[in-house]
Design a protein around this motif. Sequence first.
Motif: not given
Lengths: 80, 176
Positions: B5-7
Amino acid sequence: MMLIPCPWCGPRDESEFHYGGQAGVAYPADPAALSDAEWARYLFFRDNPKGPFRERWSHSAGCRRWFSLVRDTVTNEVLS
Amino acid sequence: MTADRNLRRSPLHGVRDRLATLSGAITVAEVPFLAQINLRITRRSEPRPGGSTSDGDVDVLWLGPDEFLVVGPPGSEQRLISAYSGPEASVVDVSAQRTALDLDGPGVRELLAFGCSIDLHPRVFAVGDCAQTVLAHTPVVLQRRMSGFRVLVRSSFAAHLAAWILDASPDLTAGH
Ligand SMILES: [Zn+2]
């Protein structure tokens, strides 16, 4: 600009709608039995009255539903 | 396999800072990654046509006589799919289709009136009302909320809409 009354959403700007032409044009019961002339008449021939005209509209930018209304082709007044 | 999700980059990631500079007449903030479920079901009377319902952190928006958009917090897709699945329902995850913009401030109706033809006066378009319509030539779902409006816009149109808001906002008379 014309306001068209969607039966679901109420009056909306005409730009939200897609025109579908004359209402009540029945699909032929047995299309294969038609001659080319009869098929062309079904596909391309429509009434062109000066006055009240029953026609199809789709609220394409809204609820995306088809409906029929009667519009006066002279005044653009929506009669029903 | 789980996506990192950080991407993830929301559709308006690139203009987030510019939207944040708006203050006074209007404030605009993207609400990214909302879970959105398209629900097709014939026998359902709530919400009424042109309305929406809120239950906890989930909104149900009327899109058509047999079509609804269920909107929940990021990551709630599976919960919503389970909650609304049934033998007579079509339940489709459309979360990536749209992003959301929350608009508020004394000039918000004036701003929307620049690009939207429907009457948004609270007498006509009250809290909870929602409409699929066109804003700045862009198809949107518009929802009147307790504070301000939520605009759900297709991801590919979001940058255009944000640019239009940034362009129109200096002309607002309210709140200055
Ligand atoms: Zn409609």
